[in-house]
Design a protein around this motif. Structure first.
Motif, PDB file in Angstrom:
ATOM      1  N   GLN A 122      40.048  81.533 -12.415  1.00  0.00           N
ATOM      2  CA  GLN A 122      40.062  80.721 -11.190  1.00  0.00           C
ATOM      3  C   GLN A 122      38.682  80.183 -10.810  1.00  0.00           C
ATOM      4  O   GLN A 122      38.575  79.360  -9.905  1.00  0.00           O
ATOM      5  N   THR A 123      37.651  80.658 -11.511  1.00  0.00           N
ATOM      6  CA  THR A 123      36.291  80.270 -11.107  1.00  0.00           C
ATOM      7  C   THR A 123      35.486  79.610 -12.225  1.00  0.00           C
ATOM      8  O   THR A 123      34.409  79.059 -11.959  1.00  0.00           O
ATOM      9  N   GLN A 124      35.991  79.658 -13.464  1.00  0.00           N
ATOM     10  CA  GLN A 124      35.251  79.091 -14.596  1.00  0.00           C
ATOM     11  C   GLN A 124      36.022  77.925 -15.210  1.00  0.00           C
ATOM     12  O   GLN A 124      37.259  77.930 -15.220  1.00  0.00           O
ATOM     13  N   PRO A 125      35.324  76.938 -15.765  1.00  0.00           N
ATOM     14  CA  PRO A 125      36.027  75.813 -16.402  1.00  0.00           C
ATOM     15  C   PRO A 125      36.671  76.193 -17.727  1.00  0.00           C
ATOM     16  O   PRO A 125      37.703  75.646 -18.106  1.00  0.00           O
ATOM     17  N   GLN A 126      36.056  77.137 -18.444  1.00  0.00           N
ATOM     18  CA  GLN A 126      36.642  77.593 -19.700  1.00  0.00           C
ATOM     19  C   GLN A 126      36.270  79.040 -19.963  1.00  0.00           C
ATOM     20  O   GLN A 126      35.277  79.552 -19.459  1.00  0.00           O
ATOM     21  N   LEU A 127      37.106  79.699 -20.746  1.00  0.00           N
ATOM     22  CA  LEU A 127      36.891  81.103 -21.099  1.00  0.00           C
ATOM     23  C   LEU A 127      37.062  81.271 -22.602  1.00  0.00           C
ATOM     24  O   LEU A 127      38.091  80.868 -23.163  1.00  0.00           O
ATOM     25  N   LYS A 128      36.062  81.850 -23.239  1.00  0.00           N
ATOM     26  CA  LYS A 128      36.161  82.170 -24.656  1.00  0.00           C
ATOM     27  C   LYS A 128      36.651  83.614 -24.789  1.00  0.00           C
ATOM     28  O   LYS A 128      36.044  84.531 -24.230  1.00  0.00           O
ATOM     29  N   VAL A 129      37.760  83.794 -25.518  1.00  0.00           N
ATOM     30  CA  VAL A 129      38.390  85.109 -25.608  1.00  0.00           C
ATOM     31  C   VAL A 129      38.665  85.455 -27.068  1.00  0.00           C
ATOM     32  O   VAL A 129      39.162  84.614 -27.842  1.00  0.00           O
ATOM     33  N   VAL A 130      38.352  86.690 -27.432  1.00  0.00           N
ATOM     34  CA  VAL A 130      38.492  87.152 -28.818  1.00  0.00           C
ATOM     35  C   VAL A 130      39.961  87.154 -29.253  1.00  0.00           C
ATOM     36  O   VAL A 130      40.832  87.664 -28.536  1.00  0.00           O
ATOM     37  N   LYS A 131      40.208  86.581 -30.433  1.00  0.00           N
ATOM     38  CA  LYS A 131      41.586  86.475 -30.927  1.00  0.00           C
ATOM     39  C   LYS A 131      41.864  87.371 -32.133  1.00  0.00           C
ATOM     40  O   LYS A 131      43.018  87.489 -32.554  1.00  0.00           O
ATOM     41  N   ASP A 132      40.853  88.021 -32.687  1.00  0.00           N
ATOM     42  CA  ASP A 132      41.084  88.799 -33.908  1.00  0.00           C
ATOM     43  C   ASP A 132      40.992  90.313 -33.684  1.00  0.00           C
ATOM     44  O   ASP A 132      40.742  91.072 -34.621  1.00  0.00           O
ATOM     45  N   GLN A 133      41.196  90.756 -32.454  1.00  0.00           N
ATOM     46  CA  GLN A 133      41.388  92.179 -32.168  1.00  0.00           C
ATOM     47  C   GLN A 133      42.813  92.349 -31.652  1.00  0.00           C
ATOM     48  O   GLN A 133      43.215  91.679 -30.696  1.00  0.00           O
ATOM     49  N   ILE A 134      43.564  93.255 -32.298  1.00  0.00           N
ATOM     50  CA  ILE A 134      44.996  93.397 -32.022  1.00  0.00           C
ATOM     51  C   ILE A 134      45.289  94.776 -31.443  1.00  0.00           C
ATOM     52  O   ILE A 134      44.821  95.795 -31.955  1.00  0.00           O
ATOM     53  N   GLY A 135      46.086  94.784 -30.371  1.00  0.00           N
ATOM     54  CA  GLY A 135      46.464  96.054 -29.765  1.00  0.00           C
ATOM     55  C   GLY A 135      47.649  95.892 -28.828  1.00  0.00           C
ATOM     56  O   GLY A 135      48.268  94.819 -28.769  1.00  0.00           O
ATOM     57  N   SER A 136      47.930  96.951 -28.055  1.00  0.00           N
ATOM     58  CA  SER A 136      49.087  96.960 -27.160  1.00  0.00           C
ATOM     59  C   SER A 136      48.638  97.198 -25.722  1.00  0.00           C
ATOM     60  O   SER A 136      48.287  98.329 -25.361  1.00  0.00           O
ATOM     61  N   PRO A 137      48.619  96.157 -24.889  1.00  0.00           N
ATOM     62  CA  PRO A 137      48.292  96.369 -23.475  1.00  0.00           C
ATOM     63  C   PRO A 137      49.266  97.369 -22.852  1.00  0.00           C
ATOM     64  O   PRO A 137      50.486  97.254 -23.033  1.00  0.00           O
ATOM     65  N   THR A 138      48.721  98.333 -22.130  1.00  0.00           N
ATOM     66  CA  THR A 138      49.552  99.412 -21.573  1.00  0.00           C
ATOM     67  C   THR A 138      49.164  99.637 -20.121  1.00  0.00           C
ATOM     68  O   THR A 138      48.003  99.926 -19.820  1.00  0.00           O
ATOM     69  N   SER A 139      50.117  99.520 -19.227  1.00  0.00           N
ATOM     70  CA  SER A 139      49.814  99.620 -17.808  1.00  0.00           C
ATOM     71  C   SER A 139      49.671 101.072 -17.363  1.00  0.00           C
ATOM     72  O   SER A 139      50.347 101.968 -17.876  1.00  0.00           O
ATOM     73  N   ALA A 140      48.786 101.282 -16.392  1.00  0.00           N
ATOM     74  CA  ALA A 140      48.612 102.619 -15.820  1.00  0.00           C
ATOM     75  C   ALA A 140      49.901 103.148 -15.185  1.00  0.00           C
ATOM     76  O   ALA A 140      50.201 104.336 -15.320  1.00  0.00           O
ATOM     77  N   PRO A 141      50.695 102.304 -14.482  1.00  0.00           N
ATOM     78  CA  PRO A 141      51.959 102.821 -13.949  1.00  0.00           C
ATOM     79  C   PRO A 141      52.889 103.348 -15.037  1.00  0.00           C
ATOM     80  O   PRO A 141      53.571 104.361 -14.838  1.00  0.00           O
ATOM     81  N   LEU A 142      52.928 102.670 -16.186  1.00  0.00           N
ATOM     82  CA  LEU A 142      53.769 103.143 -17.286  1.00  0.00           C
ATOM     83  C   LEU A 142      53.274 104.490 -17.805  1.00  0.00           C
ATOM     84  O   LEU A 142      54.073 105.414 -18.038  1.00  0.00           O
ATOM     85  N   ILE A 143      51.973 104.626 -17.984  1.00  0.00           N
ATOM     86  CA  ILE A 143      51.415 105.879 -18.488  1.00  0.00           C
ATOM     87  C   ILE A 143      51.774 107.036 -17.553  1.00  0.00           C
ATOM     88  O   ILE A 143      52.202 108.112 -17.994  1.00  0.00           O
ATOM     89  N   ALA A 144      51.612 106.826 -16.247  1.00  0.00           N
ATOM     90  CA  ALA A 144      51.935 107.879 -15.278  1.00  0.00           C
ATOM     91  C   ALA A 144      53.427 108.202 -15.302  1.00  0.00           C
ATOM     92  O   ALA A 144      53.818 109.374 -15.283  1.00  0.00           O
ATOM     93  N   ARG A 145      54.250 107.168 -15.351  1.00  0.00           N
ATOM     94  CA  ARG A 145      55.708 107.379 -15.328  1.00  0.00           C
ATOM     95  C   ARG A 145      56.172 108.185 -16.541  1.00  0.00           C
ATOM     96  O   ARG A 145      56.960 109.138 -16.403  1.00  0.00           O
ATOM     97  N   ILE A 146      55.691 107.820 -17.719  1.00  0.00           N
ATOM     98  CA  ILE A 146      56.088 108.534 -18.929  1.00  0.00           C
ATOM     99  C   ILE A 146      55.532 109.958 -18.925  1.00  0.00           C
ATOM    100  O   ILE A 146      56.179 110.902 -19.376  1.00  0.00           O
ATOM    101  N   THR A 147      54.317 110.125 -18.417  1.00  0.00           N
ATOM    102  CA  THR A 147      53.734 111.472 -18.327  1.00  0.00           C
ATOM    103  C   THR A 147      54.650 112.401 -17.545  1.00  0.00           C
ATOM    104  O   THR A 147      54.939 113.525 -17.981  1.00  0.00           O
ATOM    105  N   TYR A 148      55.114 111.961 -16.404  1.00  0.00           N
ATOM    106  CA  TYR A 148      55.992 112.811 -15.591  1.00  0.00           C
ATOM    107  C   TYR A 148      57.358 113.018 -16.250  1.00  0.00           C
ATOM    108  O   TYR A 148      57.956 114.090 -16.131  1.00  0.00           O
ATOM    109  N   GLN A 149      57.850 112.015 -16.961  1.00  0.00           N
ATOM    110  CA  GLN A 149      59.127 112.169 -17.661  1.00  0.00           C
ATOM    111  C   GLN A 149      59.048 113.255 -18.731  1.00  0.00           C
ATOM    112  O   GLN A 149      59.919 114.126 -18.817  1.00  0.00           O
ATOM    113  N   ILE A 150      57.994 113.199 -19.547  1.00  0.00           N
ATOM    114  CA  ILE A 150      57.911 114.183 -20.629  1.00  0.00           C
ATOM    115  C   ILE A 150      57.545 115.561 -20.082  1.00  0.00           C
ATOM    116  O   ILE A 150      57.989 116.582 -20.614  1.00  0.00           O
ATOM    117  N   LEU A 151      56.769 115.600 -19.012  1.00  0.00           N
ATOM    118  CA  LEU A 151      56.437 116.884 -18.404  1.00  0.00           C
ATOM    119  C   LEU A 151      57.684 117.540 -17.828  1.00  0.00           C
ATOM    120  O   LEU A 151      57.900 118.749 -17.982  1.00  0.00           O
TER     121      LEU A 151
END
Length: 317
Positions: free
Chosen positions: A187-216
């Motif tokens: 919202q504040t910059q005209p352009q953003l350069k972002v790395v495209k050759d690193q691959i992973g799985s974005p994981t939300s903190a709410p999901l981590i907490a929810r699954i933690t309590y489920q398995i516990l």
């Protein structure tokens, strides 16, 4: 043996409640009336700002806290997470991510407590072409990953009563993370350069907490619960690059913004030098967790949409 209460509430101590995962653990824990068959007493702890505080660089303080409050469950959501700064502060990173978890595990083992600890995809070197299994050889390529691996080993050497959950690319609607940084810059910059050759799985903190309590909860309801302890991978399903993640953020932002947004430019890692080297491929295979606990992990895009709506509702108008 896990020292479970016979009459009083299950004491669940959460470290790092000012951080992303710790905050979600605390918030979701407030809505828990029981875990397994036990009523729950939550004990939130941070380095500062909570009634009980803890400095993870102080071994004596760790020992005294556990000896005094005798938690049956301790969830360690605290960590040194400044990946680049760790390159210039290796001793501090190792104290918090490596030494402290070992002390936690050792002290909990003395009282029959269970430790739940979070680790990272950065324990791997990123040279694989298939998602990493829990049994794959680790080979961290930066200090942060090394410190987290030391913590894993210290826990495993100190107790059998542990769950280590490796996760990746953690974000939330609060705190300091890729989602909020990109949302602001777009919202504040005209352009953003972002790395495209690193691959992973974005994981939300709410999901981590929810699954933690489920398995516990499942573990506490299982008579031979020792068969469920150990090391697991926990991420949202699917994968993307940092550029792909940024595309998703900007696309969602465009739906609610009347202002021009930054143009995204994909770049290779070599064009974005950082103090710490990152693994190029850090997908984690989560089949063990899903099969052991009968849990279906959601797609990262679905969880992102939930967190995005939370952020939209909470941001200033």
């Amino acid at each position: 043996m896990l020292n479970l209460p016979t009459a009083s509430a299950l004491r669940v101590m959460i470290l790092g409640v000012n951080g992303q995962v710790g905050w979600q653990l605390q918030q979701q824990g407030l809505n828990l009336k029981t875990l397994g068959r036990f009523p729950v007493e939550m004990i939130p702890i941070a380095r500062q700002g909570t009634p009980l505080t803890l400095d993870l660089t102080d071994p004596w303080a760790i020992q005294m806290l556990i000896q005094t409050y005798q938690p049956q469950i301790l969830i360690n959501g605290a960590a040194y997470t400044a990946v680049d700064r760790a390159e210039s502060e290796p001793e501090l990173a190792i104290k918090i991510n490596g030494t402290a978890p070992g002390i936690l595990a050792e002290e909990l083992d003395k009282i029959g407590g269970l430790l739940i600890h979070y680790s990272t995809d950065y324990v791997f070197d990123g040279q694989s072409t298939t998602p990493y299994l829990e049994t794959d050889q680790t080979n961290p390529i930066n200090v942060y990953g090394q410190s987290k691996r030391i913590g894993e080993q210290a826990i495993q050497a100190s107790t059998n009563n542990y769950l280590i959950l490796r996760t990746s690319w953690v974000y939330d609607s609060r705190g300091k993370n890729f989602l909020l940084t990109m949302g602001q810059l777009a919202q504040t910059q005209p352009q953003l350069k972002v790395v495209k050759d690193q691959i992973g799985s974005p994981t939300s903190a709410p999901l981590i907490a929810r699954i933690t309590y489920q398995i516990l909860g499942q573990l506490l309801n299982t008579p031979d619960w020792q068969t469920l302890t150990g090391l697991y991978h926990l991420t949202a399903q699917g994968f993307t690059s940092w550029y792909g993640f940024a595309e998703k953020i900007v696309a969602h932002l465009a739906e609610s913004s009347s202002h021009p947004l930054a143009a995204l430019i994909p770049i290779p890692t070599r064009d974005y030098p950082t103090a710490a080297q990152r693994p190029a491929f850090s997908r984690l295979n989560c089949q063990k967790l899903q099969k052991t606990f009968g849990i279906t992990l959601p797609a990262w895009e679905r969880e992102f949409g939930i967190v995005w709506q939370t952020w939209l509702q909470s941001r200033p108008t």
